[in-house]
Design an enzyme around this catalytic site. Sequence first.
Site, mmCIF file in Angstrom:
data_model
loop_
_atom_site.group_PDB
_atom_site.id
_atom_site.type_symbol
_atom_site.label_atom_id
_atom_site.label_comp_id
_atom_site.label_asym_id
_atom_site.label_seq_id
_atom_site.Cartn_x
_atom_site.Cartn_y
_atom_site.Cartn_z
ATOM 1 N N GLY A 282 0.830 -1.205 0.000
ATOM 2 C CA GLY A 282 0.000 0.000 0.000
ATOM 3 C C GLY A 282 0.857 1.244 0.000
ATOM 4 O O GLY A 282 1.804 1.388 -0.779
ATOM 5 N N GLY A 283 0.538 2.162 0.915
ATOM 6 C CA GLY A 283 1.237 3.441 0.967
ATOM 7 C C GLY A 283 2.728 3.310 1.194
ATOM 8 O O GLY A 283 3.492 4.205 0.826
ATOM 9 N N GLY B 172 24.111 4.447 -33.296
ATOM 10 C CA GLY B 172 23.617 5.412 -32.309
ATOM 11 C C GLY B 172 24.196 5.137 -30.929
ATOM 12 O O GLY B 172 24.372 6.055 -30.120
ATOM 13 N N ALA B 173 24.509 3.863 -30.679
ATOM 14 C CA ALA B 173 25.040 3.513 -29.366
ATOM 15 C C ALA B 173 26.408 4.164 -29.135
ATOM 16 O O ALA B 173 26.770 4.490 -28.002
ATOM 17 C CB ALA B 173 25.136 1.998 -29.224
HETATM 18 C C1 HXC Z 1 -3.457 -1.492 11.395
HETATM 19 C C2 HXC Z 1 -2.304 -3.443 11.083
HETATM 20 C C3 HXC Z 1 -2.161 -3.161 9.713
HETATM 21 C C4 HXC Z 1 -2.739 -1.957 9.228
HETATM 22 C C5 HXC Z 1 -1.187 -5.022 10.114
HETATM 23 N N1 HXC Z 1 -1.700 -4.606 11.272
HETATM 24 N N2 HXC Z 1 -1.475 -4.172 9.136
HETATM 25 N N3 HXC Z 1 -2.939 -2.609 11.913
HETATM 26 N N4 HXC Z 1 -3.367 -1.167 10.107
HETATM 27 N N5 HXC Z 1 -2.609 -1.620 7.960
HETATM 28 C C6 HXC Z 1 -1.584 -5.266 12.572
HETATM 29 C C7 HXC Z 1 -2.414 -6.532 12.645
HETATM 30 O O1 HXC Z 1 -3.727 -6.196 13.062
HETATM 31 C C8 HXC Z 1 -1.669 -7.305 13.696
HETATM 32 O O2 HXC Z 1 -1.988 -6.788 14.973
HETATM 33 C C9 HXC Z 1 -0.225 -6.969 13.449
HETATM 34 O O3 HXC Z 1 -0.258 -5.727 12.706
HETATM 35 C C10 HXC Z 1 0.501 -7.983 12.624
HETATM 36 O O4 HXC Z 1 -0.291 -8.252 11.471
HETATM 37 P P1 HXC Z 1 -0.607 -9.738 10.989
HETATM 38 O O5 HXC Z 1 -1.652 -9.636 9.936
HETATM 39 O O6 HXC Z 1 -0.881 -10.606 12.160
HETATM 40 O O7 HXC Z 1 0.795 -10.165 10.393
HETATM 41 P P2 HXC Z 1 1.105 -10.993 9.104
HETATM 42 O O8 HXC Z 1 0.278 -12.222 9.056
HETATM 43 O O9 HXC Z 1 2.584 -11.139 9.063
HETATM 44 O O10 HXC Z 1 0.670 -10.090 7.861
HETATM 45 C C11 HXC Z 1 1.287 -8.851 7.642
HETATM 46 C C12 HXC Z 1 0.518 -8.095 6.566
HETATM 47 C C13 HXC Z 1 -0.962 -8.030 6.910
HETATM 48 C C14 HXC Z 1 0.747 -8.796 5.216
HETATM 49 C C15 HXC Z 1 1.168 -6.697 6.457
HETATM 50 O O11 HXC Z 1 -1.104 -7.599 8.262
HETATM 51 C C16 HXC Z 1 -1.745 -7.146 6.036
HETATM 52 O O12 HXC Z 1 -2.117 -7.536 4.900
HETATM 53 N N6 HXC Z 1 -2.078 -5.952 6.505
HETATM 54 C C17 HXC Z 1 -2.901 -5.028 5.803
HETATM 55 C C18 HXC Z 1 -2.194 -4.469 4.617
HETATM 56 C C19 HXC Z 1 -2.990 -3.397 3.968
HETATM 57 O O13 HXC Z 1 -3.955 -3.698 3.220
HETATM 58 N N7 HXC Z 1 -2.714 -2.119 4.317
HETATM 59 C C20 HXC Z 1 -3.449 -1.004 3.867
HETATM 60 C C21 HXC Z 1 -2.922 -0.650 2.488
HETATM 61 S S1 HXC Z 1 -3.742 0.708 1.806
HETATM 62 P P3 HXC Z 1 -1.930 -7.671 16.291
HETATM 63 O O14 HXC Z 1 -2.463 -6.762 17.345
HETATM 64 O O15 HXC Z 1 -2.776 -8.858 16.040
HETATM 65 O O16 HXC Z 1 -0.491 -8.004 16.489
HETATM 66 C C22 HXC Z 1 -2.656 1.907 1.981
HETATM 67 C C23 HXC Z 1 -3.151 3.169 1.403
HETATM 68 C C24 HXC Z 1 -2.102 4.230 1.384
HETATM 69 O O17 HXC Z 1 -1.592 1.801 2.513
HETATM 70 C C25 HXC Z 1 -2.049 4.814 0.036
HETATM 71 C C26 HXC Z 1 -1.177 6.017 -0.011
HETATM 72 C C27 HXC Z 1 -0.769 6.309 -1.401
#
Ligand code: HXC
Length: 510
Positions: free
Chosen positions: A169-170, A404-405
């Site tokens: 994501g971001g 050209g290169a």
């Molecule tokens: C809040 C988050 C989080 C998020 C992970 N966590 N991502 N909390 N916001 N984006 C937290 C989980 O709830 C969890 O908390 C801990 O971090 C670890 O995550 P897990 O899922 O247990 O770990 P893992 O299985 O290793 O997976 C990691 C991961 C997955 C692949 C990163 O967590 C994931 O897919 N997260 C979401 C990714 C995502 O879609 N992000 C938003 C993108 S949009 P606990 O308390 O259980 O430890 C974006 C827009 C910005 O970024 C655009 C700007 C241009």
Amino acid sequence: MKEILQELERRREIARLGGGQVRIDAQHARGKLTARERIDIFLDEGSFEEFDMFVEHRSTDFGMDKSKIAGDGVVTGWGTVNGRTVFIFAKDFTVFGGSLSEAHAEKITKVQDMALKNRAPIIGIYDAGGARIQEGVAALGGYAEVFQRNVLASGVIPQISVIMGPCAGGDVYSPAMTDFIFMVRDTSYMFVTGPDVVKTVTNETVTSEQLGGASVHTTKSSIADAAYDNDVDTLLQVRRLVDFLPQSNTAAVPEIECYQSVTEPDNSLDTLIPANANKPYDIKELILKVADEGDFFEIQESFAKNIVCGFGRIEGATVGFVANQPMVLAGVLDSDASRKAARFVRFCDCFNIPIVTFVDVPGFLPGTAQEYGGLIKHGAKLLFAYAEATVPKLTVITRKAFGGAYDVMASKHLRGDLNYAWPTAQIAVMGAKGAVEIIFRKDIADPGKIAAHTKMYEDRFLSPFVAAERGYIDEVIMPRSTRRRLAQGLRMLRNKDLTNPWKKHDNIPL
Ligand code: HXC
């Protein structure tokens, strides 16, 4: 008084634990270090000065007011790498998955501002889940604040991203706007949207590794500049890179003691070029023999291997090497090689790093695949990059410089400062076979005549002397003296003063 001091230490202890021992253990179990461990390995021992250890998020939605962790998922500050200041931030995956909140973003932008104000490189270590979902638009705003600073700092201070876990994501766009991206094999991946979203939108089933692992980004997408086996190796390699880089665009390149003679001839170079002009040889051998102590930091080693780019030193000072690689596709320039080298040349030019170019190139790669893929525009990127560069440019044509290169590869006409050729150089519009088949088409059925024409063409054009007669080549040099010639040239060019006409910015063919 004692209690007050102890209270500080107690708070620090808690903050240092981040998301707690259980999550730290989980991080280690995955073969990853924590944010603080990474910073400790990366910086000189004991040099880390931390900022904002007690910052917490301000979100109250989804019960977040009951879940606050000091530091809020990113460790920031500054320290030194071999004595030189760098700023650093490292995402802490143990705290809300390293996700970015408004407060977390403010911590990053504070070090970005400090790095820019104090003209020192900034290193970002990523291991994070993107925008903090509970914060909504505040997180999106935070990202954009980071992005804006990446752009303002681009070309002013070196910016390096190290991907050491998920980066989605971001989190991917800030690294994409920095100068270099490094990854760790098997534990890091980068993508805009993860496998689940991919499945929903395109019905494609892929793993995280297949979608954005280190092998994808070092060989296919060219997003990453290199990947290493583990956290420690990666951090030590990035330290090595930092040693080559100046602090900013107004600083000189770093210089270290040089223990290798620059005057000693290297006779082995006299036989580097095979007798048969179509036989390959490894251009890296030349780079390693010219660079101080063979120390060469290669960029994008696994992508577009027909061109080699990287940093080395000559007489202790950093130079950027760009070299066609005859071992791969005969060193031809294609879209990928052009883009790779153009970006490298522009980096060197931003940061006052002289460019040494070794040329052995049969031309641009013909064919529909290249033309449909925009070879004209990609090739023009490299041409543009060399032409706009004002840093010292030293070129050595070792063998072929065709078409050209020839022009593109830091030729005299693109303001090459010193253009040398080895006696084995062949500088022409094209190779003998192609040339004779075009200009003597009427004789094509007569092998005897074709052989005579070919011999005549080779004798007349396939040497460095036609170009040397015109002054396009400053000197035909002995291969064995290449290191000395380059060292002398770089010394002579130390005070080079060349500026392009004023403009807001150029319009490189993106
Ligand atoms: C809040 C988050 C989080 C998020 C992970 N966590 N991502 N909390 N916001 N984006 C937290 C989980 O709830 C969890 O908390 C801990 O971090 C670890 O995550 P897990 O899922 O247990 O770990 P893992 O299985 O290793 O997976 C990691 C991961 C997955 C692949 C990163 O967590 C994931 O897919 N997260 C979401 C990714 C995502 O879609 N992000 C938003 C993108 S949009 P606990 O308390 O259980 O430890 C974006 C827009 C910005 O970024 C655009 C700007 C241009």
